[in-house]
Design a protein around this motif. Structure first.
Motif, mmCIF file in Angstrom:
data_model
loop_
_atom_site.group_PDB
_atom_site.id
_atom_site.type_symbol
_atom_site.label_atom_id
_atom_site.label_comp_id
_atom_site.label_asym_id
_atom_site.label_seq_id
_atom_site.Cartn_x
_atom_site.Cartn_y
_atom_site.Cartn_z
ATOM 1 N N MET A 61 35.278 -3.935 -56.782
ATOM 2 C CA MET A 61 34.518 -4.379 -55.628
ATOM 3 C C MET A 61 33.362 -3.420 -55.345
ATOM 4 N N ALA A 62 33.614 -2.132 -55.513
ATOM 5 C CA ALA A 62 32.566 -1.140 -55.270
ATOM 6 C C ALA A 62 31.418 -1.312 -56.267
ATOM 7 N N GLU A 63 31.760 -1.653 -57.493
ATOM 8 C CA GLU A 63 30.701 -1.871 -58.493
ATOM 9 C C GLU A 63 29.845 -3.072 -58.112
ATOM 10 N N LEU A 64 30.507 -4.119 -57.628
ATOM 11 C CA LEU A 64 29.766 -5.308 -57.204
ATOM 12 C C LEU A 64 28.843 -4.967 -56.040
ATOM 13 N N TRP A 65 29.344 -4.201 -55.071
ATOM 14 C CA TRP A 65 28.549 -3.818 -53.911
ATOM 15 C C TRP A 65 27.346 -2.982 -54.339
ATOM 16 N N LYS A 66 27.563 -2.036 -55.249
ATOM 17 C CA LYS A 66 26.465 -1.174 -55.698
ATOM 18 C C LYS A 66 25.478 -1.911 -56.582
ATOM 19 N N LEU A 98 24.416 -4.907 -56.049
ATOM 20 C CA LEU A 98 23.540 -5.766 -55.238
ATOM 21 C C LEU A 98 22.249 -5.038 -54.906
ATOM 22 N N PRO A 99 21.146 -5.787 -54.841
ATOM 23 C CA PRO A 99 19.896 -5.150 -54.407
ATOM 24 C C PRO A 99 20.022 -4.632 -52.976
#
Length: 66
Positions: free
Chosen positions: A1-6, A8-9
């Motif tokens: 989830m953290a990778e997905l958040w990071k 994002l633009p």
């Protein structure tokens, strides 16, 4: 989830996500107020019906005595 958040633009993380969270929170709040309002309206209607029924019973008893 953290990778997905990071991944994002920054404009999505700073603008789009907070707006979506605010919209969801507003809808949840309005749902809660709607449910509480409906329950209160039902309670008031029930009390009115009980009051009318009590008045009818009292009037019928009074008329039966005469």
């Amino acid at each position: 989830m953290a990778e997905l958040w990071k991944s994002l633009p920054s404009w999505v993380r700073n603008i789009v996500v907070p707006v979506l969270v605010l919209i969801l929170a507003w809808n949840l709040l309005m749902f809660v107020f709607g449910v509480v309002g409906a329950l209160l309206a039902f309670a008031v209607k029930a009390l009115v019906v009980v009051g009318i029924a009590a008045a009818v019973v009292i009037l019928v008893k009074k008329a039966a005595k005469n």
